[in-house]
Design an enzyme around this catalytic site. Sequence first.
Site, PDB file in Angstrom:
ATOM      1  N   GLU A  54      54.835  95.461 -79.711  1.00  0.00           N
ATOM      2  CA  GLU A  54      53.713  95.992 -80.487  1.00  0.00           C
ATOM      3  C   GLU A  54      54.228  97.226 -81.198  1.00  0.00           C
ATOM      4  O   GLU A  54      54.747  98.142 -80.564  1.00  0.00           O
ATOM      5  CB  GLU A  54      52.558  96.404 -79.568  1.00  0.00           C
ATOM      6  CG  GLU A  54      51.805  95.220 -78.994  1.00  0.00           C
ATOM      7  CD  GLU A  54      50.655  95.651 -78.089  1.00  0.00           C
ATOM      8  OE1 GLU A  54      50.111  94.780 -77.403  1.00  0.00           O
ATOM      9  OE2 GLU A  54      50.318  96.856 -78.066  1.00  0.00           O
ATOM     10  N   ASP A  65      42.807 106.310 -79.078  1.00  0.00           N
ATOM     11  CA  ASP A  65      44.052 106.650 -78.397  1.00  0.00           C
ATOM     12  C   ASP A  65      43.981 107.985 -77.694  1.00  0.00           C
ATOM     13  O   ASP A  65      43.375 108.937 -78.181  1.00  0.00           O
ATOM     14  CB  ASP A  65      45.214 106.669 -79.402  1.00  0.00           C
ATOM     15  CG  ASP A  65      45.641 105.262 -79.779  1.00  0.00           C
ATOM     16  OD1 ASP A  65      46.006 104.510 -78.856  1.00  0.00           O
ATOM     17  OD2 ASP A  65      45.587 104.914 -80.975  1.00  0.00           O
TER      18      ASP A  65
END
Lengths: 281, 405
Positions: A54, A65
């Site tokens: 990824e 995040d």
Amino acid sequence: MTETGQTRIQSRFAACAAQGRAALVTFVTAGDPDFETASAILNALPEAGADVIELGVPFTDPMADGVPIQLAGQRALKAGQTLKRTLAMVEAFRKAGHDTPIVLMGYYNPIWAYGVERFLQDARRIGVDGLIVVDLPPEEDVELCLPALEAGISFIRLATPTTDDKRLPKVLSNTSGFVYYVSMTGVTGGAIASYDAVGDAVARIKRHTDLPVAVGFGVKTAADAAAIAKGADGVVVGSALVERVRLSLDADGKATDKTVSAVTSLVAELAAGIRTVSKAA
Amino acid sequence: MNAPRNPNTYRSGPDENGRFGMFGGRFVAETLMPLILELEQAYDAAKADPAYHAEMAGGLKHYVGRPSPLYLAERLTDHFGGARIYLKREELNHTGSHKVNNVLGQILLARRMGKKRIIAETGAGQHGVATATLCARYGLECIVYMGAVDVARQAPNVFRMQMLGATVVPVESGTKTLKDAMNEALRDWVTNVATTFYCIGTVAGPHPYPAMVRDFQSIIGRETREQMQELEGRLPDSLIACIGGGSNAMGLFHPFLDDPTVEIYGVEAAGHGIPSGLHAASLTGGRPGVLHGNRTYLLMDDDGQIKDAHSISAGLDYPGIGPEHSWLNDVGRVKYLSATDEEALEAFQLISKLEGIIPALESAHALARVAELAPQKPRDHLMVVNLSGRGDKDIPQVAEILAGR
Ligand SMILES: Cc1ncc(COP(=O)(O)O)c(C=O)c1O
């Protein structure tokens, strides 16, 4: 596609399953800490033991995040990373002959700004296999998911602890490649509360789909990876890797000769951790 | 392009997907999606419940102190020598701004939903203060995210929130202003979904927030309609309001959108001036993108990275705008202007001296454009300016700027 008509993602998960183990899915941020070092990390990941990569697309406002991946994105943006340069990284990776599947992960706005159609054409040509776009739930499938599937790029959806049985079919429809189960309600980089709960959730998702299920958010060590690998088809590690990047930098935040190996050594440990758990092929 | 669903009205949006034309939507992480759907259901149920409306009306009257006056600013009118200038006195609401109208609606909804932990983002601190106030009133836990830069320049409001029992979390990430406070609030929400209600302070965010906050703020325009009818026996000729995310503006505008004789002006913050690039004018100087759950005009670069906004006013210092404004801009119903820091400072002082009302720096942006629009209008032109908040919170900042001259 491979000769068997499978996508690179499908055949990679199948190959790992045939070896009786879970796949190691590694997340690093494109351009962190700079384009060259990030390219060197990317190119070293397959040999270190990454089965699927990824590649984080930096964004100024990464709402889902935690601090490690926020900081990684800021380092990359400061060094001049753009979506165009991220695609260039993937292009070079493919030219070097690597066939490890690459999934771009990030937020919608950089893709929207690039232009959805042009982005999908470029991504497909360059060898991007899939997309994970955090802020595109199934309710917004017309934006990118459906065009991506049409362009032959997998769209990997996140399922979370709040995705109940009623909603799961909606999340799984139009999902391809694999399902990414987010192990907790929270941002990336937190801690997993209960391995049992994660195992139950994976079993629940598997009752609804034949796709491989990878689990991420909170996996940091080889032991974590092994614990998750018992129930899941893939184990995703991200924050721990970008923290390795950060800790390897010099006082000015520049890469050192230890930066690449700081990441690859952890990837190798995680790959070994996963291999301590053997599953029926 | 983007024709409204019913072409005879500008007031039918959003559609069932939360869109105003191409704008709006629900661009959020999967973790939040079930919550947002639950919120939409709860809000729809509340809207249909007379008990909810009664509770709301009681709170607005007895706690907030509504209706807020519509006041003819005679000296200001004489000063400009044109339009008759009316000020909609939202600064007289309890807590000192329009923000409380929306917070009351959301907190009553949170109570219906059984949520006991309230989070909010704030720029100027007015939304944070309003949220802290109603959390105190109803005994709810309150956490307010505020950019570290704003914590410094709006110190009086930080202290107020703390007095009210709220926890103020200074946000150190990104540009340390409103957009980062919103990122951090969203991170909190993703982490604490089950217990937490996110009280958004403006007409932005994922559907249903833009429509819901607009509905709560529309009391401003509904009262204005009635009051103007009483005072002058007709509709106003023009409306003008400042725009951060756009809630005080949308609240004033929405009830008048279908009255073609009413000119409507929104005023964005032009900071150091649009050409300088240092501004917060997303419509004047931005383009459509996706941030914080909705598609709308944003300040962003070619790579889709969000650019820093700049404004003297913490409440306008945001690189986006509510999606309904983006749509109203594109269909041409509302005209969007901008005012610089300098113009706002001038207006701030002028209104203080002429009317004995110290306006919030945010509201001063609207007043700055009045200085230009009013003299062009005939004496019988009825102009309503939304005085969205009072300027007490800005006095230390303005004093410092003026002392430096
Ligand atoms: C007094 C005042 N007016 C206006 C605004 C801008 O917000 P909005 O555009 O949502 O009304 C704020 C925001 O903090 C404010 O405090």
